[in-house]
Structure formats: structure tokens, C-alpha cells
Design an enzyme around this catalytic site. Structure first.
Site, mmCIF file in Angstrom:
data_model
loop_
_atom_site.group_PDB
_atom_site.id
_atom_site.type_symbol
_atom_site.label_atom_id
_atom_site.label_comp_id
_atom_site.label_asym_id
_atom_site.label_seq_id
_atom_site.Cartn_x
_atom_site.Cartn_y
_atom_site.Cartn_z
ATOM 1 N N TYR A 59 27.215 -26.983 -1.578
ATOM 2 C CA TYR A 59 25.990 -27.748 -1.841
ATOM 3 C C TYR A 59 24.798 -26.837 -1.597
ATOM 4 C CZ TYR A 59 28.289 -32.323 -2.062
ATOM 5 O OH TYR A 59 29.062 -33.394 -2.421
ATOM 6 N N HIS A 107 28.517 -29.693 -10.629
ATOM 7 C CA HIS A 107 29.145 -31.004 -10.647
ATOM 8 C C HIS A 107 28.136 -32.130 -10.603
ATOM 9 C CE1 HIS A 107 31.077 -34.576 -8.906
ATOM 10 N NE2 HIS A 107 31.866 -34.328 -9.915
ATOM 11 N N HIS A 108 27.169 -32.026 -9.738
ATOM 12 C CA HIS A 108 26.094 -33.011 -9.778
ATOM 13 C C HIS A 108 24.826 -32.442 -9.175
ATOM 14 C CE1 HIS A 108 27.194 -34.421 -5.566
ATOM 15 N NE2 HIS A 108 25.889 -34.320 -5.494
ATOM 16 N N HIS A 114 25.449 -29.697 -6.339
ATOM 17 C CA HIS A 114 26.825 -29.610 -5.881
ATOM 18 C C HIS A 114 27.572 -28.702 -6.853
ATOM 19 C CE1 HIS A 114 30.881 -31.943 -5.198
ATOM 20 N NE2 HIS A 114 31.001 -30.645 -5.070
ATOM 21 N N HIS A 147 30.177 -44.062 -8.135
ATOM 22 C CA HIS A 147 30.551 -42.703 -7.719
ATOM 23 C C HIS A 147 31.708 -42.679 -6.728
ATOM 24 C CE1 HIS A 147 30.293 -38.543 -6.735
ATOM 25 N NE2 HIS A 147 29.986 -38.775 -5.481
ATOM 26 N N HIS A 159 34.897 -39.508 -5.491
ATOM 27 C CA HIS A 159 35.340 -38.137 -5.736
ATOM 28 C C HIS A 159 36.692 -38.172 -6.442
ATOM 29 C CE1 HIS A 159 32.395 -36.177 -2.652
ATOM 30 N NE2 HIS A 159 31.815 -36.622 -3.739
ATOM 31 N N MET A 209 34.165 -40.706 -1.429
ATOM 32 C CA MET A 209 32.971 -41.545 -1.346
ATOM 33 C C MET A 209 33.256 -42.800 -2.158
ATOM 34 S SD MET A 209 29.705 -39.072 -1.703
ATOM 35 C CE MET A 209 29.501 -37.646 -0.630
#
Ligand SMILES: *[C@@H]1O[C@H](CO)[C@@H](O)[C@H](O)[C@H]1NC(C)=O
Ligand SMILES: *[C@@H]1O[C@H](CO)[C@@H](O)[C@H](O)[C@H]1NC(C)=O
Ligand SMILES: *[C@@H]1O[C@H](CO)[C@@H](O)[C@H](O)[C@H]1NC(C)=O
Ligand SMILES: *[C@@H]1O[C@H](CO)[C@@H](O)[C@H](O)[C@H]1NC(C)=O
Ligand SMILES: *[C@@H]1O[C@H](CO)[C@@H](O)[C@H](O)[C@H]1NC(C)=O
Ligand SMILES: *[C@@H]1O[C@H](CO)[C@@H](O)[C@H](O)[C@H]1NC(C)=O
Ligand SMILES: *[C@@H]1O[C@H](CO)[C@@H](O)[C@H](O)[C@H]1NC(C)=O
Ligand SMILES: *[C@@H]1O[C@H](CO)[C@@H](O)[C@H](O)[C@H]1NC(C)=O
Length: 589
Positions: free
Chosen positions: A199, A229-230, A295, A378, A380, A453
Site C-alpha cells: 500500500y 488493484h485499487h 494498493h 468489497h 478480498h 474484508m
């Protein structure tokens, strides 16, 4: 005096009077001259789509779906207000000849009116139809056709016809305010470490804007699609006054910046806000510093890769009616509290609660009704399904979002088919279903993609100061209910437990049954803590094929999910929750 007056003027909502019909939030001109205007909305739960066609004519109107833009093989509905009253009928065309009336009438007329030289026809149909003579609406773009006449004698339409390709179920508006501008929040040549999960955080200062503006469109600027990824952008409070760039969630990194401003998740494209709302940026009460969090998912753990990605935010000084707020709901990522998804589970359920009754604990009454226009779900890697249930007076009344085929690699946001209202006192329950059959040990909550998550990001207006409304099972109550002593190390116990089908089932049921510790956190990181319970979701989706729209009674009719896993995925993805909650936890210890 003058600057104050100016900022007041700037802050005044423009006199567009633009109203959004909560049932039909989308609008498109089908022709170049704006003579033919289509509004629509849909409910994935009811499985129906509603249209309103307005045409500048007092004659007949025709509207339909075509495989190629031509009339042949199209599904057509025609109607109008004639001397003998209204007429309305479902047809299909086999060629460029007068369409044939469908044996089964799948369209339901809701209203047909004629005024000021224009005709407005409002009707509804199932999203998917079992009728061979009707068109299946999916989440791909479809060629809409229209035609109209100058009289009610349905004859050849001459040149009063046209076609336009529109994605009805995944519609993204495209506005172009005359003063459009953009800001780039990007990193430059970040060295991505040879780690699976990294991150990266950068706190940036925005150039001074002339008062408050509204962000109306967010575009990803991605250099390496295989790495990013985000991305999330957070507004910082006034206490943050320095830029920096480093690994996230390390000491002193701008973790005070918790107001989610915008985000992008893998698989997503540009996102545009509804025309009546924008995300505030600039202005006296808005932060000058922003934190971009990226991320990186470096699956191959390749060394030496560099990346320059980020978000481009389009903004306008032509303020819209409402400020947009983004609220995180679901299971609190409380690292160290002890939460385990056992290994070898095919469908383990996790839950998080948001009880809006407690908003008034941290903000002044009255709490307004919140109009939700988009929800991003959301999880994972282990997530397979996510549902965000909407509960009122103890009963589930709707889903704010649901994805029966959650795909980690496709986390794009789409606007909801209708505007859903969260009233003060409503509850949001987020349920995630995980598959851990390929895992050896327990899965904990956390930031890495191999942690889990269970979140739903709720996009709504008008904005309130709440940034997060999440919960976590009370693990002391869990231990007590499992007959364990409270001072046993929970994490150690969960890690070393012998998981089998029955112990997993008991664990799952207990985690759902024990009281939840709910947290409501505001933009200043003030928070309120409360107890709550996870209610059962009573609404279910079925895969029955329904073609009779008159059967639509209650709000929770079965929904046909065959081709269109709508609501798919999250556009926003966060882990910010992680740091916030981590901090809360440490402050509470
Ligand atoms: C209206 O009704 C009359 C009497 O039934 C009929 O002759 C006429 O054709 C109708 N007009 C239209 C436009 O349908
Ligand atoms: C990144 O580094 C490369 C090579 O050193 C350079 O050509 C490029 O301009 C840099 N990009 C940015 C955005 O700084
Ligand atoms: C930044 O904020 C800190 C307190 O949070 C303050 O001590 C410092 O003077 C500020 N620096 C600037 C440049 O404003
Ligand atoms: C996983 O669960 C199945 C039953 O669902 C069981 O047959 C199998 O032995 C389990 N595997 C492991 C490694 O525990
Ligand atoms: C769970 O995941 C495994 C491995 O990825 C897959 O083979 C299996 O079909 C999945 N089971 C369910 C019920 O989704
Ligand atoms: C919330 O936080 C701000 C800033 O940290 C503080 O000044 C304020 O008093 C707090 N408000 C409440 C209601 O706790
Ligand atoms: C939410 O809070 C209200 C007010 O405290 C309470 O009556 C209600 O039972 C709570 N709901 C849940 C699910 O805990
Ligand atoms: C929820 O469902 C479970 C089983 O599905 C049941 O045991 C429990 O009593 C239900 N809870 C409520 C509050 O209805």
C-alpha cells in the site's frame, strides 16, 4: 465582505431545478434534436425496468430493442393518446413491415399523457422476459430504436425514426459543464517492492480552488493494470499540513485523512456522479490536503517495477444541488480483535451492521434522509457473494446492493437502478460469503488480499459527516458463549482450533448471534460505540422466469439472475478502515 459574498454566491445551488425521479434516475436523448427523451430506472430485486418516453408529437410513439438498429427482429411497444383515448400495445417486428402484436403482452402501461404538443408514455416490463417475442435486457449495451408519427394513425414513420446504443443496466452519464477542469492525483515512478501486497500513500496539496467546487467525474489514470488493484483518495482534516509519500499505515503517515473522496477498483472505468450531486472539493470548510492510497498487487513479486498511476478528478464551479457523501459500512477491519474465517469452508458467512439510529450520537439532529445512488461491495480473494441488506423497523425492505457472483478482479462501480432512501433508524447489514476450500489455515481480517474484508461503500446525498458505520462481533461475548475463559488468547485459540464442518458451523452461527460492537466514525475521527444485533436477511432472490409484470406486488419479488450479475462489485475498495480501526483499538486499550 466581497469574498464572503462571492463564496456565498458560489455556494448557492444553481437554479437548474434539476430533479431526479427516484424510480427513473437515468436520462438520455435518443435523437440529436432532443425531441425524443428517454428516462428509465430498474430494480434488480423486483426484476423490472421502468421507462418514460417523451416525444414532441401528439401522434403515436414507438420504442423498442433491436439486434442491429433495424426494425427486423426487434421488440417494439407503441402507444399514444388518440381521439378515442389512449392506446398501448406490445409488438414484435419480423421485417420492415408493420409489426405484429405479441401473443403475450409483456409491457405494462403506467401512464400516457399529452400536453404542450408532447406525449409522455410511462411503462414497465421485466428486465428478462420468458417471451420469445420480447428482448432480454442484459448489462451490455443495447440498440434502442424509436419512431413516431404526427397523427394517431400508426403508419410509416418516414424519417421520424432513429436508433441509439445505450447500456441500460450499467448506465454512466456523461456531462460536460462548460467550466470543466480536472486535478490529477497521481504518484510518480513509485518503486513497487517485490511483495504481493503493498500500500503506497501520498499526501498531496491541492492547488487553491476558487471556493467550493463539485467533482462530477472520476477517471482512473493507470500505468500498469497488472499491478494496481485499487486506489482511494481521502480528504485530510486541517491538522494535516504537510505532504509526504511512503508506505501506508506506517507511523505518522497521514492516517488522519479518512474522508473518502473517490476511489477506483480493478476492472472499473470512469465513474460519473448523478447530475444533481457532486463531491465537494475546495472551499473554506474543505481540506486542502488529500491522501492518495494505491494498493499494488504484485502477484509475481517482481522486483524493480515502477509505476505512475492515480486518479483524475473532473470538477466544476457550477455547484449541483447536493454534496455527495461516501460511507463505509460492513464488518469492521479490527486487526487484533480475533476474527477467523475457518479453512476448508465452501460458504462461510460474515456480517457487519450499521445502525443509523446512532448517527445522532455524533451529529446534530435531525439526521436527513439519505438518497443512495451507488453502492460498491468489497471483499478480498475469498469472497464469492456480497449482499447489503436494507432493514427498516426490523424487517428487510430491500437490498442496497448485491452480487451473487462476486469477482475480485472485476470491482467496478455502477449506479443503482433507482435511488434508495435510508431513513434515520434504518439498518444496513452487509453479508459476505467466502470460499476457503483451498486454504490451510484461518483467514483473518486485514489489508492483504489474502486477508479478508466485508464492506459496502455507500454513495449518497446529501453528505453527512459520518465516514464509517461498521461493526465487529463482541469477541468477549463470543468466548463466553463458546465456554472459554475470557483471558484466553482469542487469536491463538482460533489459529490452533481443529476446524471441521461442525465446529465451523458453530463458530459461524455464534459470530452472527453474539452482540455486535458498532462504531460510527465522523470526519474528525470522533466516534460513537454501541451494541447491536445482526438481523436475518429475509429477502431472497429466485431464478424463476417471470414474464407477467402485473405479478409485481411487494418490494421483494424474485429476481432473475441468469445472465446479469448486476451490482457486481466494488468500485471503491478500501483498507483505510484497517488503519482507522487499528488506531481506535489502540486508543481504546
Ligand atoms: C375512434 O372510434 C371511432 C368509432 O369507434 C372509429 O370510427 C375511429 O376510427 C376511431 N379513431 C381512431 C383514431 O382510432
Ligand atoms: C519515470 O522515470 C522514467 C525513467 O527514469 C522517466 O523517463 C519518466 O519521465 C519518469 N516519469 C515520471 C512521471 O516522473
Ligand atoms: C502544521 O501543524 C502543526 C500542528 O498540527 C503545527 O505545529 C505546525 O506549525 C503547522 N505547520 C505549518 C507549516 O502550518
Ligand atoms: C474439507 O471438508 C470436506 C467436507 O466438506 C472434508 O471431506 C475434507 O476432509 C476437508 N478437508 C480438510 C483438509 O480438512
Ligand atoms: C470453492 O473454491 C474451490 C477452489 O477455488 C472450487 O473448486 C470450488 O468449486 C468452490 N466451491 C464453491 C461452493 O464455490
Ligand atoms: C470532534 O473532534 C473535533 C476535532 O478533533 C473536536 O474539536 C470536537 O470537540 C469533537 N466533537 C465531539 C462531539 O466530540
Ligand atoms: C438500532 O438502534 C436502536 C436504537 O438504539 C435499537 O432500538 C435497535 O434495536 C438497534 N438495531 C439493532 C439491529 O441492533
Ligand atoms: C435467524 O435465523 C436463524 C437460522 O436461520 C434462526 O435460528 C434465528 O432464530 C433467526 N433469528 C431471528 C432474529 O429471527
Amino acid at each position: 465582505m466581497i469574498p464572503l459574498l462571492l463564496s456565498l454566491l458560489l455556494a448557492w445551488p444553481p437554479g437548474t431545478g434539476a430533479q431526479q425521479d427516484p424510480l427513473m434516475p437515468f436520462m438520455e436523448n435518443l435523437d440529436a434534436d432532443s425531441n425524443v427523451i428517454l428516462k428509465w430506472g430498474f430494480s434488480e430485486v423486483q426484476g423490472t425496468i421502468m421507462f418514460q418516453l417523451t416525444v414532441k408529437t401528439t401522434g403515436w410513439l414507438g420504442f423498442g430493442f433491436s439486434p442491429n438498429g433495424d426494425m427486423a427482429a426487434s421488440d417494439i411497444v407503441m402507444g399514444g393518446v388518440g381521439p378515442n383515448g389512449t392506446y398501448f400495445m406490445d409488438y414484435h417486428a419480423t421485417g420492415n413491415s408493420f409489426p405484429l402484436v405479441d401473443k403475450k403482452q409483456s409491457y405494462t402501461l403506467l401512464s400516457l399523457t399529452e400536453a404542450d404538443g408532447q406525449t409522455t408514455m410511462t411503462f414497465r416490463r421485466p428486465i428478462q422476459s420468458c417471451d420469445e417475442e420480447d428482448f432480454h435486457i442484459t448489462d451490455s449495451p443495447v440498440k434502442l430504436i424509436y419512431a413516431y408519427g404526427t397523427s394517431d394513425d400508426i403508419r410509416y414513420h418516414a424519417n421520424r425514426r432513429g436508433t441509439k446504443e445505450v447500456n441500460l443496466l450499467k448506465f454512466m452519464p456523461r456531462s460536460s459543464p462548460p467550466d470543466s477542469n480536472y486535478l490529477d492525483f497521481v504518484v510518480e515512478n513509485v518503486t513497487v517492492p517485490a511483495e504481493r501486497t503493498y500500500y503506497h500513500c501520498k499526501v498531496m496539496k491541492v492547488p487553491k480552488l476558487n471556493g467550493k467546487n463539485h467533482i462530477y467525474r472520476i477517471e482512473p489514470v493507470i500505468e500498469h493494470l497488472d499491478l494496481v488493484h485499487h486506489m482511494l483518495l481521502y480528504g485530510c482534516p486541517s491538522s494535516v499540513n504537510q505532504t509526504y509519500e511512503k508506505k501506508c499505515y506506517t507511523e505518522g503517515s497521514g492516517e488522519d485523512c479518512i474522508r473518502v473522496v473517490s476511489a477506483w477498483g480493478v476492472g472499473g472505468g470512469a465513474f460519473e456522479l448523478p447530475e444533481i450531486a457532486g463531491i465537494p472539493i475546495g472551499g473554506q470548510n474543505n481540506d486542502e490536503f488529500y491522501r492518495l492510497e494505491i494498493h499494488y498487487n504484485n502477484l509475481a513479486q517482481e522486483a524493480g517495477r515502477r509505476d505512475s498511476s492515480g486518479l483524475r478528478l473532473y470538477y466544476t464551479a457550477q455547484l449541483r444541488q447536493h454534496d455527495v457523501g461516501i460511507m463505509t459500512t460492513g464488518l469492521m477491519v479490527a486487526i487484533g480483535w480475533g476474527y477467523a474465517i475457518p479453512p476448508n469452508a465452501t460458504a462461510f458467512h460474515s456480517y457487519g451492521l450499521c445502525n443509523t439510529s446512532h448517527f445522532s450520537d455524533i451529529m446534530p439532529d435531525p439526521v436527513p434522509d439519505l438518497s443512495v445512488f451507488s453502492v460498491a461491495l468489497h471483499t478480498h480473494l475469498a469472497g464469492r457473494k456480497v449482499q447489503a441488506g436494507h432493514i427498516r423497523n426490523g424487517e428487510q425492505i430491500d437490498f442496497l446492493g448485491l452480487d451473487e457472483n462476486f469477482n475480485f478482479e472485476m470491482q467496478q462501480a455502477t449506479n443503482l437502478g433507482n435511488i434508495k432512501t435510508i431513513k434515520p433508524g434504518d439498518e444496513i447489514v452487509v453479508e459476505c460469503t467466502y470460499n476457503t476450500t483451498n486454504r490451510k489455515g484461518i483467514t483473518q481480517l486485514g489489508l492483504a488480499t489474502t486477508d479478508e474484508m466485508c464492506l459496502a461503500f455507500v454513495f449518497y446525498y446529501p453528505a453527512i459527516p459520518v465516514t464509517s458505520c461498521c461493526s465487529h462481533p463482541d469477541m468477549h461475548a463470543y468466548m463466553a458463549m463458546m465456554g472459554k475463559t475470557v483471558n484466553q488468547n482469542i487469536e491463538e485459540m482460533l489459529k490452533t482450533a481443529a476446524w471441521d464442518q461442525s465446529s465451523t458451523a458453530v463458530h459461524e452461527a455464534t459470530m452472527k448471534r453474539v452482540p455486535q460492537i458498532g462504531f460510527i466514525i465522523d470526519v474528525n475521527k470522533n466516534y460513537s460505540m454501541y451494541e447491536g444485533n445482526i438481523r436475518n436477511m429475509t429477502a431472497t432472490l429466485s431464478v424463476s422466469c417471470r414474464s407477467d409484470p402485473s405479478l409485481q406486488a411487494g418490494p421483494l419479488e424474485p429476481f432473475n439472475y441468469n445472465t446479469s450479475p448486476r451490482g457486481s462489485g466494488s468500485w471503491v475498495v478500501t483498507s483505510a478502515a484497517g488503519s482507522v480501526f487499528l488506531m481506535l483499538w489502540t486508543t481504546m486499550l
